[in-house]
Design a protein around this motif. Structure first.
Motif, PDB file in Angstrom:
ATOM      1  N   ASP A 209      42.261  32.853  23.002  1.00 54.39           N
ATOM      2  CA  ASP A 209      43.242  32.056  23.751  1.00 54.39           C
ATOM      3  C   ASP A 209      42.708  31.768  25.160  1.00 54.39           C
ATOM      4  O   ASP A 209      42.904  32.586  26.075  1.00 54.39           O
ATOM      5  CB  ASP A 209      44.556  32.825  23.810  1.00 54.39           C
ATOM      6  N   PRO A 210      42.069  30.623  25.377  1.00 53.60           N
ATOM      7  CA  PRO A 210      41.482  30.360  26.697  1.00 53.60           C
ATOM      8  C   PRO A 210      42.507  30.241  27.810  1.00 53.60           C
ATOM      9  O   PRO A 210      42.300  30.756  28.916  1.00 53.60           O
ATOM     10  CB  PRO A 210      40.705  29.060  26.491  1.00 53.60           C
ATOM     11  N   ARG A 211      43.600  29.562  27.550  1.00 57.10           N
ATOM     12  CA  ARG A 211      44.622  29.427  28.584  1.00 57.10           C
ATOM     13  C   ARG A 211      45.225  30.779  28.933  1.00 57.10           C
ATOM     14  O   ARG A 211      45.466  31.100  30.101  1.00 57.10           O
ATOM     15  CB  ARG A 211      45.718  28.469  28.121  1.00 57.10           C
ATOM     16  N   GLY A 212      45.460  31.593  27.905  1.00 58.57           N
ATOM     17  CA  GLY A 212      46.015  32.914  28.136  1.00 58.57           C
ATOM     18  C   GLY A 212      45.090  33.779  28.969  1.00 58.57           C
ATOM     19  O   GLY A 212      45.540  34.528  29.847  1.00 58.57           O
ATOM     20  N   LEU A 213      43.782  33.684  28.708  1.00 56.31           N
ATOM     21  CA  LEU A 213      42.811  34.457  29.483  1.00 56.31           C
ATOM     22  C   LEU A 213      42.803  33.996  30.936  1.00 56.31           C
ATOM     23  O   LEU A 213      42.885  34.815  31.863  1.00 56.31           O
ATOM     24  CB  LEU A 213      41.411  34.304  28.880  1.00 56.31           C
ATOM     25  N   PHE A 214      42.686  32.704  31.145  1.00 56.00           N
ATOM     26  CA  PHE A 214      42.635  32.141  32.496  1.00 56.00           C
ATOM     27  C   PHE A 214      43.873  32.540  33.288  1.00 56.00           C
ATOM     28  O   PHE A 214      43.775  33.005  34.434  1.00 56.00           O
ATOM     29  CB  PHE A 214      42.519  30.624  32.401  1.00 56.00           C
ATOM     30  N   ASP A 215      45.047  32.402  32.673  1.00 53.57           N
ATOM     31  CA  ASP A 215      46.295  32.709  33.371  1.00 53.57           C
ATOM     32  C   ASP A 215      46.445  34.208  33.637  1.00 53.57           C
ATOM     33  O   ASP A 215      46.941  34.606  34.700  1.00 53.57           O
ATOM     34  CB  ASP A 215      47.487  32.203  32.568  1.00 53.57           C
ATOM     35  N   ALA A 216      46.030  35.052  32.678  1.00 57.59           N
ATOM     36  CA  ALA A 216      46.159  36.498  32.857  1.00 57.59           C
ATOM     37  C   ALA A 216      45.307  36.980  34.022  1.00 57.59           C
ATOM     38  O   ALA A 216      45.753  37.790  34.848  1.00 57.59           O
ATOM     39  CB  ALA A 216      45.763  37.229  31.576  1.00 57.59           C
ATOM     40  N   VAL A 217      44.082  36.487  34.112  1.00 56.46           N
ATOM     41  CA  VAL A 217      43.197  36.895  35.195  1.00 56.46           C
ATOM     42  C   VAL A 217      43.774  36.471  36.538  1.00 56.46           C
ATOM     43  O   VAL A 217      43.788  37.256  37.505  1.00 56.46           O
ATOM     44  CB  VAL A 217      41.794  36.298  34.985  1.00 56.46           C
ATOM     45  N   ARG A 218      44.283  35.240  36.612  1.00 57.75           N
ATOM     46  CA  ARG A 218      44.852  34.748  37.870  1.00 57.75           C
ATOM     47  C   ARG A 218      46.143  35.494  38.224  1.00 57.75           C
ATOM     48  O   ARG A 218      46.353  35.877  39.376  1.00 57.75           O
ATOM     49  CB  ARG A 218      45.128  33.248  37.745  1.00 57.75           C
ATOM     50  N   ALA A 219      47.010  35.695  37.233  1.00 56.92           N
ATOM     51  CA  ALA A 219      48.323  36.288  37.517  1.00 56.92           C
ATOM     52  C   ALA A 219      48.225  37.748  37.932  1.00 56.92           C
ATOM     53  O   ALA A 219      49.002  38.213  38.778  1.00 56.92           O
ATOM     54  CB  ALA A 219      49.223  36.154  36.287  1.00 56.92           C
ATOM     55  N   HIS A 220      47.282  38.471  37.356  1.00 55.27           N
ATOM     56  CA  HIS A 220      47.206  39.910  37.591  1.00 55.27           C
ATOM     57  C   HIS A 220      46.064  40.294  38.532  1.00 55.27           C
ATOM     58  O   HIS A 220      45.843  41.489  38.765  1.00 55.27           O
ATOM     59  CB  HIS A 220      47.048  40.652  36.263  1.00 55.27           C
ATOM     60  N   GLY A 221      45.352  39.310  39.069  1.00 58.67           N
ATOM     61  CA  GLY A 221      44.271  39.603  39.992  1.00 58.67           C
ATOM     62  C   GLY A 221      43.156  40.425  39.371  1.00 58.67           C
ATOM     63  O   GLY A 221      42.563  41.284  40.029  1.00 58.67           O
ATOM     64  N   ILE A 222      42.850  40.168  38.100  1.00 61.35           N
ATOM     65  CA  ILE A 222      41.814  40.936  37.398  1.00 61.35           C
ATOM     66  C   ILE A 222      40.445  40.464  37.896  1.00 61.35           C
ATOM     67  O   ILE A 222      40.152  39.267  37.879  1.00 61.35           O
ATOM     68  CB  ILE A 222      41.930  40.749  35.873  1.00 61.35           C
ATOM     69  N   THR A 223      39.637  41.397  38.317  1.00 64.03           N
ATOM     70  CA  THR A 223      38.338  41.047  38.895  1.00 64.03           C
ATOM     71  C   THR A 223      37.277  40.908  37.802  1.00 64.03           C
ATOM     72  O   THR A 223      36.199  41.510  37.865  1.00 64.03           O
ATOM     73  CB  THR A 223      37.917  42.091  39.941  1.00 64.03           C
ATOM     74  N   MET A 224      37.584  40.082  36.806  1.00 66.09           N
ATOM     75  CA  MET A 224      36.667  39.764  35.711  1.00 66.09           C
ATOM     76  C   MET A 224      35.761  38.635  36.199  1.00 66.09           C
ATOM     77  O   MET A 224      36.179  37.483  36.296  1.00 66.09           O
ATOM     78  CB  MET A 224      37.462  39.338  34.475  1.00 66.09           C
ATOM     79  N   CYS A 225      34.512  38.960  36.511  1.00 67.53           N
ATOM     80  CA  CYS A 225      33.663  37.986  37.213  1.00 67.53           C
ATOM     81  C   CYS A 225      33.380  36.732  36.401  1.00 67.53           C
ATOM     82  O   CYS A 225      33.207  35.656  36.972  1.00 67.53           O
ATOM     83  CB  CYS A 225      32.354  38.648  37.653  1.00 67.53           C
ATOM     84  N   GLY A 226      33.337  36.855  35.065  1.00 69.00           N
ATOM     85  CA  GLY A 226      32.989  35.699  34.242  1.00 69.00           C
ATOM     86  C   GLY A 226      34.152  35.123  33.462  1.00 69.00           C
ATOM     87  O   GLY A 226      33.964  34.590  32.362  1.00 69.00           O
ATOM     88  N   TYR A 227      35.349  35.190  34.041  1.00 70.75           N
ATOM     89  CA  TYR A 227      36.484  34.652  33.276  1.00 70.75           C
ATOM     90  C   TYR A 227      36.390  33.146  33.112  1.00 70.75           C
ATOM     91  O   TYR A 227      36.852  32.591  32.097  1.00 70.75           O
ATOM     92  CB  TYR A 227      37.821  35.067  33.899  1.00 70.75           C
ATOM     93  N   ILE A 228      35.786  32.448  34.066  1.00 64.00           N
ATOM     94  CA  ILE A 228      35.624  30.999  33.918  1.00 64.00           C
ATOM     95  C   ILE A 228      34.610  30.688  32.814  1.00 64.00           C
ATOM     96  O   ILE A 228      34.902  29.876  31.924  1.00 64.00           O
ATOM     97  CB  ILE A 228      35.267  30.353  35.267  1.00 64.00           C
ATOM     98  N   PRO A 229      33.413  31.297  32.798  1.00 66.74           N
ATOM     99  CA  PRO A 229      32.523  31.095  31.648  1.00 66.74           C
ATOM    100  C   PRO A 229      33.182  31.461  30.315  1.00 66.74           C
ATOM    101  O   PRO A 229      33.004  30.746  29.317  1.00 66.74           O
ATOM    102  CB  PRO A 229      31.347  32.020  31.958  1.00 66.74           C
ATOM    103  N   ALA A 230      33.938  32.568  30.274  1.00 63.17           N
ATOM    104  CA  ALA A 230      34.590  32.956  29.027  1.00 63.17           C
ATOM    105  C   ALA A 230      35.654  31.939  28.621  1.00 63.17           C
ATOM    106  O   ALA A 230      35.796  31.614  27.428  1.00 63.17           O
ATOM    107  CB  ALA A 230      35.208  34.346  29.169  1.00 63.17           C
TER     108      ALA A 230
END
Length: 273
Positions: A209-230
Protein backbone atom coordinates in the motif's frame (compact mmCIF):
# COMPACT_ATOMS: atom_id res chain seq x y z
CA UNK A 1 32.34 8.12 -16.55
CA UNK A 2 32.72 5.73 -13.63
CA UNK A 3 31.42 5.98 -10.08
CA UNK A 4 34.10 4.94 -7.58
CA UNK A 5 33.60 3.42 -4.11
CA UNK A 6 32.67 5.87 -1.36
CA UNK A 7 32.16 3.61 1.66
CA UNK A 8 34.37 0.57 1.04
CA UNK A 9 36.28 -0.16 4.21
CA UNK A 10 33.55 1.27 6.45
CA UNK A 11 30.14 -0.12 5.44
CA UNK A 12 31.65 -3.25 3.86
CA UNK A 13 35.19 -4.55 3.23
CA UNK A 14 37.80 -2.75 1.18
CA UNK A 15 39.65 -5.83 -0.04
CA UNK A 16 38.22 -7.35 -3.26
CA UNK A 17 38.74 -10.85 -1.90
CA UNK A 18 36.96 -10.01 1.34
CA UNK A 19 34.06 -8.35 -0.49
CA UNK A 20 33.58 -11.41 -2.70
CA UNK A 21 33.81 -13.89 0.17
CA UNK A 22 31.62 -11.98 2.61
CA UNK A 23 28.94 -11.15 0.01
CA UNK A 24 28.77 -14.82 -1.00
CA UNK A 25 28.42 -15.86 2.64
CA UNK A 26 25.65 -13.33 3.29
CA UNK A 27 23.48 -14.59 0.40
CA UNK A 28 24.14 -18.28 1.00
CA UNK A 29 21.22 -20.54 1.85
CA UNK A 30 17.68 -19.40 2.50
CA UNK A 31 14.59 -19.90 0.37
CA UNK A 32 14.83 -21.14 -3.21
CA UNK A 33 15.20 -18.11 -5.53
CA UNK A 34 12.00 -16.93 -7.22
CA UNK A 35 11.27 -13.89 -9.43
CA UNK A 36 9.95 -10.75 -7.73
CA UNK A 37 8.66 -7.48 -9.15
CA UNK A 38 10.31 -5.37 -6.46
CA UNK A 39 12.00 -5.58 -3.08
CA UNK A 40 12.75 -3.24 -0.20
CA UNK A 41 16.21 -3.81 1.26
CA UNK A 42 18.11 -2.32 4.21
CA UNK A 43 21.37 -0.55 3.40
CA UNK A 44 23.37 -0.16 6.60
CA UNK A 45 26.86 -1.51 7.13
CA UNK A 46 27.05 -5.21 6.49
CA UNK A 47 27.84 -5.89 10.14
CA UNK A 48 24.36 -4.59 11.02
CA UNK A 49 21.97 -5.28 8.13
CA UNK A 50 24.01 -7.44 5.76
CA UNK A 51 22.52 -10.71 7.01
CA UNK A 52 18.96 -9.46 6.44
CA UNK A 53 19.74 -7.99 3.01
CA UNK A 54 21.56 -11.20 2.11
CA UNK A 55 18.57 -13.30 3.15
CA UNK A 56 16.33 -11.14 0.98
CA UNK A 57 18.47 -11.40 -2.16
CA UNK A 58 19.14 -15.11 -1.60
CA UNK A 59 15.44 -15.72 -2.20
CA UNK A 60 15.14 -13.53 -5.30
CA UNK A 61 15.89 -14.63 -8.85
CA UNK A 62 17.86 -11.53 -9.88
CA UNK A 63 17.61 -10.65 -13.60
CA UNK A 64 20.41 -8.99 -15.52
CA UNK A 65 18.86 -5.51 -15.11
CA UNK A 66 18.25 -4.01 -11.67
CA UNK A 67 16.92 -0.55 -10.87
CA UNK A 68 17.98 0.59 -7.40
CA UNK A 69 16.08 3.55 -5.96
CA UNK A 70 17.73 5.13 -2.91
CA UNK A 71 17.18 8.05 -0.56
CA UNK A 72 19.42 11.11 -0.62
CA UNK A 73 21.41 11.11 2.61
CA UNK A 74 23.90 13.78 1.53
CA UNK A 75 21.54 16.53 0.36
CA UNK A 76 23.55 16.92 -2.83
CA UNK A 77 22.07 17.09 -6.31
CA UNK A 78 18.45 17.40 -7.48
CA UNK A 79 15.42 15.88 -5.79
CA UNK A 80 15.11 13.17 -8.46
CA UNK A 81 18.47 12.09 -9.82
CA UNK A 82 19.51 9.32 -12.19
CA UNK A 83 23.17 8.39 -12.51
CA UNK A 84 23.87 9.45 -16.04
CA UNK A 85 27.00 11.55 -16.23
CA UNK A 86 26.82 11.70 -20.00
CA UNK A 87 25.73 9.53 -22.93
CA UNK A 88 28.74 7.23 -22.53
CA UNK A 89 27.46 3.65 -22.67
CA UNK A 90 30.68 2.52 -20.93
CA UNK A 91 29.71 4.16 -17.62
CA UNK A 92 29.90 1.83 -14.62
CA UNK A 93 29.90 1.60 -10.84
CA UNK A 94 33.26 0.33 -9.66
CA UNK A 95 33.62 -1.40 -6.31
CA UNK A 96 36.42 -3.53 -4.89
CA UNK A 97 36.70 -6.46 -7.28
CA UNK A 98 33.49 -5.47 -9.06
CA UNK A 99 32.58 -3.35 -12.08
CA UNK A 100 28.83 -3.01 -12.64
CA UNK A 101 27.93 -1.47 -16.01
CA UNK A 102 25.19 1.12 -16.21
CA UNK A 103 22.32 0.14 -18.49
CA UNK A 104 22.44 3.21 -20.73
CA UNK A 105 19.46 2.22 -22.89
CA UNK A 106 17.21 1.65 -19.91
CA UNK A 107 18.42 4.90 -18.34
CA UNK A 108 17.50 6.75 -21.52
CA UNK A 109 14.04 5.16 -21.40
CA UNK A 110 13.58 6.25 -17.79
CA UNK A 111 14.57 9.81 -18.68
CA UNK A 112 12.12 9.82 -21.60
CA UNK A 113 9.25 8.55 -19.44
CA UNK A 114 9.96 10.61 -16.32
CA UNK A 115 10.55 14.35 -16.91
CA UNK A 116 11.20 14.81 -13.17
CA UNK A 117 14.42 12.78 -13.38
CA UNK A 118 17.62 14.73 -13.97
CA UNK A 119 20.96 13.42 -15.20
CA UNK A 120 23.27 13.83 -12.25
CA UNK A 121 26.41 12.68 -10.47
CA UNK A 122 26.41 14.80 -7.30
CA UNK A 123 23.61 12.94 -5.51
CA UNK A 124 25.34 9.60 -6.15
CA UNK A 125 29.04 10.20 -5.49
CA UNK A 126 28.98 9.92 -1.67
CA UNK A 127 25.67 8.09 -1.29
CA UNK A 128 26.03 4.69 0.39
CA UNK A 129 22.49 3.37 -0.05
CA UNK A 130 23.07 1.88 -3.51
CA UNK A 131 26.74 1.01 -3.20
CA UNK A 132 26.41 -1.31 -0.19
CA UNK A 133 23.79 -3.46 -1.97
CA UNK A 134 25.59 -3.98 -5.27
CA UNK A 135 28.02 -6.73 -4.18
CA UNK A 136 25.10 -8.71 -2.69
CA UNK A 137 23.04 -8.31 -5.87
CA UNK A 138 26.01 -9.08 -8.13
CA UNK A 139 26.62 -12.39 -6.33
CA UNK A 140 23.13 -13.38 -7.40
CA UNK A 141 23.60 -12.07 -10.97
CA UNK A 142 27.15 -11.90 -12.39
CA UNK A 143 25.85 -10.22 -15.58
CA UNK A 144 24.27 -7.41 -13.58
CA UNK A 145 23.46 -4.08 -15.29
CA UNK A 146 22.45 -1.13 -13.14
CA UNK A 147 20.12 1.83 -13.26
CA UNK A 148 20.54 4.06 -10.19
CA UNK A 149 18.08 6.67 -8.92
CA UNK A 150 18.39 8.87 -5.81
CA UNK A 151 15.31 10.66 -4.47
CA UNK A 152 14.51 13.21 -1.81
CA UNK A 153 11.63 15.47 -0.84
CA UNK A 154 8.92 14.25 -3.23
CA UNK A 155 5.21 14.69 -2.62
CA UNK A 156 2.93 11.68 -2.99
CA UNK A 157 1.67 13.08 -6.31
CA UNK A 158 5.27 13.26 -7.54
CA UNK A 159 5.84 9.70 -6.30
CA UNK A 160 2.78 8.57 -8.26
CA UNK A 161 4.04 10.17 -11.47
CA UNK A 162 7.53 8.74 -11.10
CA UNK A 163 6.30 5.26 -10.16
CA UNK A 164 4.02 5.18 -13.20
CA UNK A 165 6.88 6.32 -15.44
CA UNK A 166 9.18 3.61 -14.08
CA UNK A 167 6.51 1.00 -14.74
CA UNK A 168 6.20 2.15 -18.35
CA UNK A 169 9.96 1.98 -18.85
CA UNK A 170 10.07 -1.51 -17.33
CA UNK A 171 7.21 -2.68 -19.57
CA UNK A 172 8.97 -1.38 -22.68
CA UNK A 173 12.39 -2.76 -21.78
CA UNK A 174 13.88 -5.84 -23.35
CA UNK A 175 13.82 -8.46 -20.62
CA UNK A 176 12.88 -8.30 -16.94
CA UNK A 177 13.88 -5.63 -14.41
CA UNK A 178 14.02 -6.01 -10.64
CA UNK A 179 13.14 -2.81 -8.76
CA UNK A 180 15.05 -2.42 -5.49
CA UNK A 181 14.03 0.25 -2.99
CA UNK A 182 16.88 0.91 -0.57
CA UNK A 183 15.77 1.93 2.91
CA UNK A 184 16.41 1.51 6.60
CA UNK A 185 13.57 1.94 9.08
CA UNK A 186 13.47 4.14 12.20
CA UNK A 187 16.69 5.74 13.47
CA UNK A 188 18.23 6.26 16.91
CA UNK A 189 15.38 5.19 19.17
CA UNK A 190 15.39 2.72 22.03
CA UNK A 191 15.04 -0.81 20.73
CA UNK A 192 11.49 -1.44 21.96
CA UNK A 193 10.33 1.98 20.75
CA UNK A 194 11.85 1.41 17.30
CA UNK A 195 10.14 -1.95 16.94
CA UNK A 196 6.79 -0.49 17.96
CA UNK A 197 6.87 2.49 15.61
CA UNK A 198 8.30 0.49 12.71
CA UNK A 199 5.21 -1.74 12.84
CA UNK A 200 3.22 1.29 11.70
CA UNK A 201 5.27 1.39 8.49
CA UNK A 202 5.58 -2.37 8.09
CA UNK A 203 1.79 -2.78 8.01
CA UNK A 204 1.28 -0.81 4.75
CA UNK A 205 4.50 -2.28 3.34
CA UNK A 206 3.11 -5.77 3.95
CA UNK A 207 -0.12 -4.65 2.32
CA UNK A 208 1.71 -3.31 -0.77
CA UNK A 209 0.00 0.00 0.00
CA UNK A 210 2.08 2.98 -1.19
CA UNK A 211 -0.31 5.66 -0.01
CA UNK A 212 -0.63 3.99 3.37
CA UNK A 213 3.16 3.85 3.75
CA UNK A 214 3.67 7.48 2.73
CA UNK A 215 0.92 8.70 5.07
CA UNK A 216 2.03 6.54 8.02
CA UNK A 217 5.59 7.82 7.87
CA UNK A 218 4.42 11.44 7.66
CA UNK A 219 1.71 11.12 10.32
CA UNK A 220 3.83 9.35 12.91
CA UNK A 221 7.18 11.01 12.20
CA UNK A 222 8.84 7.67 11.41
CA UNK A 223 12.47 8.25 10.51
CA UNK A 224 12.42 5.72 7.66
CA UNK A 225 15.06 7.24 5.38
CA UNK A 226 13.90 5.53 2.18
CA UNK A 227 10.15 5.84 2.47
CA UNK A 228 10.01 7.86 -0.75
CA UNK A 229 11.97 5.23 -2.75
CA UNK A 230 9.79 2.51 -1.18
CA UNK A 231 6.62 4.44 -2.05
CA UNK A 232 7.76 4.89 -5.65
CA UNK A 233 8.74 1.22 -5.91
CA UNK A 234 5.35 0.11 -4.58
CA UNK A 235 3.52 2.35 -7.06
CA UNK A 236 5.60 0.99 -9.94
CA UNK A 237 5.15 -2.59 -8.75
CA UNK A 238 1.39 -2.22 -8.47
CA UNK A 239 1.29 -0.87 -12.03
CA UNK A 240 3.31 -3.92 -13.09
CA UNK A 241 0.82 -6.33 -11.57
CA UNK A 242 1.92 -6.70 -7.95
CA UNK A 243 -0.82 -7.83 -5.61
CA UNK A 244 1.01 -8.84 -2.45
CA UNK A 245 4.07 -8.19 -0.32
CA UNK A 246 5.92 -10.40 2.13
CA UNK A 247 8.04 -9.18 5.03
CA UNK A 248 11.07 -11.46 4.79
CA UNK A 249 12.45 -10.20 8.07
CA UNK A 250 12.90 -7.37 10.52
CA UNK A 251 15.79 -6.56 12.85
CA UNK A 252 17.47 -3.69 14.62
CA UNK A 253 21.12 -2.85 15.03
CA UNK A 254 20.85 -4.21 18.59
CA UNK A 255 20.41 -7.70 17.12
CA UNK A 256 23.96 -7.41 15.78
CA UNK A 257 25.33 -6.41 19.16
CA UNK A 258 24.61 -2.69 18.96
CA UNK A 259 23.46 -0.35 21.72
CA UNK A 260 19.81 -1.08 22.61
CA UNK A 261 19.34 2.51 23.68
CA UNK A 262 20.05 3.90 20.22
CA UNK A 263 19.15 1.58 17.36
CA UNK A 264 18.35 1.62 13.66
CA UNK A 265 15.60 -0.63 12.33
CA UNK A 266 15.89 -2.79 9.23
CA UNK A 267 13.23 -4.52 7.14
CA UNK A 268 13.40 -6.77 4.08
CA UNK A 269 10.29 -6.98 1.93
CA UNK A 270 9.52 -8.61 -1.42
CA UNK A 271 6.63 -7.55 -3.67
CA UNK A 272 5.09 -10.11 -6.01
CA UNK A 273 2.24 -10.58 -8.46
Amino acid sequence: MHRHPAVAGTFYPRSPAAVTAEAAALVAGGAAPAPAIAVVSPHAGWMYSGALAGKLFAGVAVPERVLVIAPNHTGHGPRASIWSADDDAASSWQLPGLDVPVDAAFGASLLAEAPALERDRDAHEDEHAIEVLLPLIAVRQPKLRLAAIVLGGLSFKECEALGAAIARAVQRADGPTLIVASSDMSHYLQDDEAREIDRLALAPLAGADPRGLFDAVRAHGITMCGYIPATVALIAARALGATRATVVGYATSADAGGDRGRVVGYAAVRIDA
